[in-house]
Design a protein around this motif. Structure first.
Motif, PDB file in Angstrom:
ATOM      1  N   LEU A   1      55.097  48.798 -20.540  1.00  0.00           N
ATOM      2  CA  LEU A   1      53.668  48.517 -20.459  1.00  0.00           C
ATOM      3  C   LEU A   1      52.907  49.686 -19.828  1.00  0.00           C
ATOM      4  O   LEU A   1      51.712  49.847 -20.075  1.00  0.00           O
ATOM      5  CB  LEU A   1      53.433  47.218 -19.692  1.00  0.00           C
ATOM      6  N   ALA A   2      53.609  50.521 -19.033  1.00  0.00           N
ATOM      7  CA  ALA A   2      52.979  51.755 -18.546  1.00  0.00           C
ATOM      8  C   ALA A   2      52.691  52.695 -19.710  1.00  0.00           C
ATOM      9  O   ALA A   2      51.621  53.310 -19.791  1.00  0.00           O
ATOM     10  CB  ALA A   2      53.887  52.434 -17.523  1.00  0.00           C
ATOM     11  N   ILE A   3      53.652  52.806 -20.618  1.00  0.00           N
ATOM     12  CA  ILE A   3      53.438  53.620 -21.813  1.00  0.00           C
ATOM     13  C   ILE A   3      52.295  53.038 -22.636  1.00  0.00           C
ATOM     14  O   ILE A   3      51.446  53.774 -23.161  1.00  0.00           O
ATOM     15  CB  ILE A   3      54.732  53.698 -22.641  1.00  0.00           C
ATOM     16  N   ALA A   4      52.255  51.708 -22.749  1.00  0.00           N
ATOM     17  CA  ALA A   4      51.166  51.053 -23.491  1.00  0.00           C
ATOM     18  C   ALA A   4      49.818  51.342 -22.840  1.00  0.00           C
ATOM     19  O   ALA A   4      48.811  51.534 -23.537  1.00  0.00           O
ATOM     20  CB  ALA A   4      51.414  49.544 -23.553  1.00  0.00           C
ATOM     21  N   ALA A   5      49.774  51.387 -21.507  1.00  0.00           N
ATOM     22  CA  ALA A   5      48.509  51.647 -20.816  1.00  0.00           C
ATOM     23  C   ALA A   5      48.007  53.060 -21.107  1.00  0.00           C
ATOM     24  O   ALA A   5      46.808  53.262 -21.357  1.00  0.00           O
ATOM     25  CB  ALA A   5      48.692  51.439 -19.310  1.00  0.00           C
ATOM     26  N   VAL A   6      48.920  54.044 -21.076  1.00  0.00           N
ATOM     27  CA  VAL A   6      48.501  55.409 -21.401  1.00  0.00           C
ATOM     28  C   VAL A   6      48.083  55.507 -22.864  1.00  0.00           C
ATOM     29  O   VAL A   6      47.113  56.183 -23.214  1.00  0.00           O
ATOM     30  CB  VAL A   6      49.632  56.415 -21.089  1.00  0.00           C
ATOM     31  N   GLN A   7      48.821  54.802 -23.728  1.00  0.00           N
ATOM     32  CA  GLN A   7      48.445  54.753 -25.142  1.00  0.00           C
ATOM     33  C   GLN A   7      47.055  54.143 -25.312  1.00  0.00           C
ATOM     34  O   GLN A   7      46.257  54.606 -26.140  1.00  0.00           O
ATOM     35  CB  GLN A   7      49.475  53.923 -25.910  1.00  0.00           C
ATOM     36  N   ALA A   8      46.747  53.131 -24.507  1.00  0.00           N
ATOM     37  CA  ALA A   8      45.425  52.501 -24.567  1.00  0.00           C
ATOM     38  C   ALA A   8      44.340  53.485 -24.148  1.00  0.00           C
ATOM     39  O   ALA A   8      43.244  53.498 -24.729  1.00  0.00           O
ATOM     40  CB  ALA A   8      45.394  51.259 -23.676  1.00  0.00           C
ATOM     41  N   VAL A   9      44.620  54.315 -23.131  1.00  0.00           N
ATOM     42  CA  VAL A   9      43.645  55.323 -22.708  1.00  0.00           C
ATOM     43  C   VAL A   9      43.373  56.304 -23.845  1.00  0.00           C
ATOM     44  O   VAL A   9      42.209  56.628 -24.141  1.00  0.00           O
ATOM     45  CB  VAL A   9      44.150  56.061 -21.455  1.00  0.00           C
ATOM     46  N   LEU A  10      44.437  56.774 -24.507  1.00  0.00           N
ATOM     47  CA  LEU A  10      44.260  57.694 -25.635  1.00  0.00           C
ATOM     48  C   LEU A  10      43.484  57.022 -26.767  1.00  0.00           C
ATOM     49  O   LEU A  10      42.621  57.641 -27.401  1.00  0.00           O
ATOM     50  CB  LEU A  10      45.619  58.167 -26.139  1.00  0.00           C
ATOM     51  N   LEU A  11      43.796  55.756 -27.017  1.00  0.00           N
ATOM     52  CA  LEU A  11      43.078  55.009 -28.051  1.00  0.00           C
ATOM     53  C   LEU A  11      41.605  54.871 -27.699  1.00  0.00           C
ATOM     54  O   LEU A  11      40.721  54.980 -28.567  1.00  0.00           O
ATOM     55  CB  LEU A  11      43.713  53.632 -28.236  1.00  0.00           C
ATOM     56  N   GLY A  12      41.325  54.638 -26.410  1.00  0.00           N
ATOM     57  CA  GLY A  12      39.933  54.539 -25.980  1.00  0.00           C
ATOM     58  C   GLY A  12      39.185  55.838 -26.164  1.00  0.00           C
ATOM     59  O   GLY A  12      38.033  55.852 -26.620  1.00  0.00           O
ATOM     60  N   VAL A  13      39.836  56.961 -25.813  1.00  0.00           N
ATOM     61  CA  VAL A  13      39.226  58.279 -26.028  1.00  0.00           C
ATOM     62  C   VAL A  13      38.942  58.496 -27.512  1.00  0.00           C
ATOM     63  O   VAL A  13      37.866  58.979 -27.906  1.00  0.00           O
ATOM     64  CB  VAL A  13      40.143  59.385 -25.483  1.00  0.00           C
ATOM     65  N   GLN A  14      39.905  58.129 -28.340  1.00  0.00           N
ATOM     66  CA  GLN A  14      39.751  58.298 -29.789  1.00  0.00           C
ATOM     67  C   GLN A  14      38.618  57.428 -30.327  1.00  0.00           C
ATOM     68  O   GLN A  14      37.795  57.888 -31.139  1.00  0.00           O
ATOM     69  CB  GLN A  14      41.065  57.947 -30.478  1.00  0.00           C
ATOM     70  N   ASN A  15      38.548  56.187 -29.884  1.00  0.00           N
ATOM     71  CA  ASN A  15      37.486  55.283 -30.326  1.00  0.00           C
ATOM     72  C   ASN A  15      36.112  55.815 -29.953  1.00  0.00           C
ATOM     73  O   ASN A  15      35.190  55.817 -30.775  1.00  0.00           O
ATOM     74  CB  ASN A  15      37.695  53.896 -29.698  1.00  0.00           C
ATOM     75  N   GLN A  16      35.972  56.241 -28.705  1.00  0.00           N
ATOM     76  CA  GLN A  16      34.683  56.731 -28.239  1.00  0.00           C
ATOM     77  C   GLN A  16      34.271  57.996 -28.983  1.00  0.00           C
ATOM     78  O   GLN A  16      33.095  58.169 -29.341  1.00  0.00           O
ATOM     79  CB  GLN A  16      34.744  56.997 -26.737  1.00  0.00           C
ATOM     80  N   ALA A  17      35.242  58.882 -29.231  1.00  0.00           N
ATOM     81  CA  ALA A  17      34.927  60.120 -29.940  1.00  0.00           C
ATOM     82  C   ALA A  17      34.472  59.839 -31.371  1.00  0.00           C
ATOM     83  O   ALA A  17      33.485  60.408 -31.858  1.00  0.00           O
ATOM     84  CB  ALA A  17      36.145  61.046 -29.939  1.00  0.00           C
ATOM     85  N   LEU A  18      35.183  58.954 -32.043  1.00  0.00           N
ATOM     86  CA  LEU A  18      34.818  58.627 -33.423  1.00  0.00           C
ATOM     87  C   LEU A  18      33.481  57.896 -33.486  1.00  0.00           C
ATOM     88  O   LEU A  18      32.702  58.078 -34.426  1.00  0.00           O
ATOM     89  CB  LEU A  18      35.921  57.778 -34.067  1.00  0.00           C
ATOM     90  N   ARG A  19      33.221  57.077 -32.479  1.00  0.00           N
ATOM     91  CA  ARG A  19      31.947  56.346 -32.448  1.00  0.00           C
ATOM     92  C   ARG A  19      30.773  57.303 -32.330  1.00  0.00           C
ATOM     93  O   ARG A  19      29.689  57.036 -32.862  1.00  0.00           O
ATOM     94  CB  ARG A  19      31.954  55.364 -31.282  1.00  0.00           C
ATOM     95  N   HIS A  20      30.982  58.414 -31.638  1.00  0.00           N
ATOM     96  CA  HIS A  20      29.922  59.408 -31.474  1.00  0.00           C
ATOM     97  C   HIS A  20      30.083  60.568 -32.456  1.00  0.00           C
ATOM     98  O   HIS A  20      29.465  61.622 -32.270  1.00  0.00           O
ATOM     99  CB  HIS A  20      29.904  59.922 -30.036  1.00  0.00           C
ATOM    100  N   HIS A  21      30.924  60.378 -33.454  1.00  0.00           N
ATOM    101  CA  HIS A  21      31.110  61.360 -34.538  1.00  0.00           C
ATOM    102  C   HIS A  21      31.635  62.695 -34.030  1.00  0.00           C
ATOM    103  O   HIS A  21      31.310  63.747 -34.579  1.00  0.00           O
ATOM    104  CB  HIS A  21      29.799  61.569 -35.309  1.00  0.00           C
ATOM    105  N   HIS A  22      32.464  62.634 -32.973  1.00  0.00           N
ATOM    106  CA  HIS A  22      33.138  63.832 -32.477  1.00  0.00           C
ATOM    107  C   HIS A  22      34.545  63.855 -33.068  1.00  0.00           C
ATOM    108  O   HIS A  22      35.420  63.113 -32.627  1.00  0.00           O
ATOM    109  CB  HIS A  22      33.203  63.832 -30.945  1.00  0.00           C
ATOM    110  N   ILE A  23      34.752  64.682 -34.052  1.00  0.00           N
ATOM    111  CA  ILE A  23      36.023  64.653 -34.765  1.00  0.00           C
ATOM    112  C   ILE A  23      36.847  65.906 -34.535  1.00  0.00           C
ATOM    113  O   ILE A  23      37.834  66.145 -35.225  1.00  0.00           O
ATOM    114  CB  ILE A  23      35.790  64.450 -36.276  1.00  0.00           C
ATOM    115  N   ARG A  24      36.461  66.695 -33.554  1.00  0.00           N
ATOM    116  CA  ARG A  24      37.225  67.901 -33.246  1.00  0.00           C
ATOM    117  C   ARG A  24      37.993  67.718 -31.930  1.00  0.00           C
ATOM    118  O   ARG A  24      37.821  66.733 -31.228  1.00  0.00           O
ATOM    119  CB  ARG A  24      36.302  69.117 -33.160  1.00  0.00           C
ATOM    120  N   GLY A  25      38.816  68.697 -31.627  1.00  0.00           N
ATOM    121  CA  GLY A  25      39.541  68.670 -30.365  1.00  0.00           C
ATOM    122  C   GLY A  25      40.673  67.663 -30.357  1.00  0.00           C
ATOM    123  O   GLY A  25      41.491  67.595 -31.279  1.00  0.00           O
ATOM    124  N   VAL A  26      40.708  66.839 -29.301  1.00  0.00           N
ATOM    125  CA  VAL A  26      41.801  65.888 -29.097  1.00  0.00           C
ATOM    126  C   VAL A  26      41.943  64.930 -30.272  1.00  0.00           C
ATOM    127  O   VAL A  26      43.057  64.600 -30.693  1.00  0.00           O
ATOM    128  CB  VAL A  26      41.588  65.112 -27.781  1.00  0.00           C
TER     129      VAL A  26
END
Length: 266
Positions: free
Chosen positions: A137-162
């Motif tokens: 579940l620690a791995i899942a939590a870090v995965q959730a953080v990455l997923l959150g970063v990805q969601n926020q970036a796509l929501r704001h149309h930031h498709i470069r970088g991470v």
């Protein structure tokens, strides 16, 4: 070899692996999964003797704060390296490996509780399933953080970088829920074995740990059921995952910290 040199060596190896993976996410260097796994595995080889040494001291009922932290962080690294051979979860190494290294450095100087007669097989099953559940579940939590970063970036149309370095959003979400399902299975085993093999939770100061573990189980169960029936995903899934993990973190380490450090009670 003494504990401190092993801990420092493990930290440096973990840091090297995490740095390369972090630079890969930032698209500064090409992906080198084999290199990251190799450094991580070498760090784990330095990590494991410390965990085995602490377990070999035979603590009273369940592993104390230091032993639990070293054992769980080592298991998390081991699980991550193993799962990364089959699933694209190696990005989690950028956050997980440095944390495991810092835990080792702190553990070599952290006071250990008094030792007793050791663990029975039933208690050992409970401790191992608890550690594995927390690690997954620690791995899942870090995965959730990455997923959150990805969601926020796509929501704001930031498709470069991470975002460009991460797997597709649907793959990230599927991996998150696969990790949660596996962690939930082990958490269920941990709770059931705790009720079966721990004679008196109140006498052993484990009631609060059990209550918080049950609360975390309920949070993850609601998330999984709602994902299946109501289609929960995206940032809602991220928030529930991190909320459940925070409760589990308090269950596993909050009570140990209060009893062993603040109250100085073994």
């Amino acid at each position: 070899m003494q504990a401190l040199p092993l801990a420092v060596m493990a930290f440096l190896l973990y840091l090297a692996a995490a740095s390369w993976q972090g630079l890969t996410l930032a698209r500064r260097v090409p992906p080198r999964a084999g290199l990251v796994r190799s450094f991580g595995a070498l760090g784990l080889l330095c990590h494991l003797p410390l965990a085995v040494g602490l377990l070999g001291r035979g603590e009273t009922l369940l592993p104390g704060l230091t032993t639990s932290a070293v054992l769980i962080s080592g298991l998390a690294v081991l699980v991550l390296l193993g799962v990364s051979l089959f699933k694209p979860v190696l990005n989690v190494a950028a956050g997980l490996l440095p944390l495991a290294g810092v835990i080792l450095l702190l553990a070599v100087e952290w006071p250990s509780p008094e030792k007793g007669a050791g663990m029975t097989p039933g208690i050992a099953l409970h401790a191992l399933s608890s550690a594995l559940a927390f690690a997954l579940l620690a791995i899942a939590a870090v995965q959730a953080v990455l997923l959150g970063v990805q969601n926020q970036a796509l929501r704001h149309h930031h498709i470069r970088g991470v975002v460009q370095s991460l797997p597709p959003l649907t793959t990230m979400e599927r991996l998150l829920f696969e990790l949660i399902w596996a962690g939930m299975a082990l958490l269920t085993l941990s709770i059931v074995s705790g009720f079966a093999f721990v004679d008196d939770m109140f006498a052993q100061h484990l009631a609060h740990k059990t209550i918080l573990s049950l609360a975390a189980w309920v949070i993850f169960a609601i998330l999984l059921v709602s994902h299946y029936w109501l289609g929960w995903r995206g940032m809602r899934a991220v928030r529930w995952t991190l909320g459940g993990y925070l409760v589990l973190l308090l269950a596993y380490f909050g009570s140990k910290f209060v009893i062993e450090v603040l109250l100085a009670r073994p």
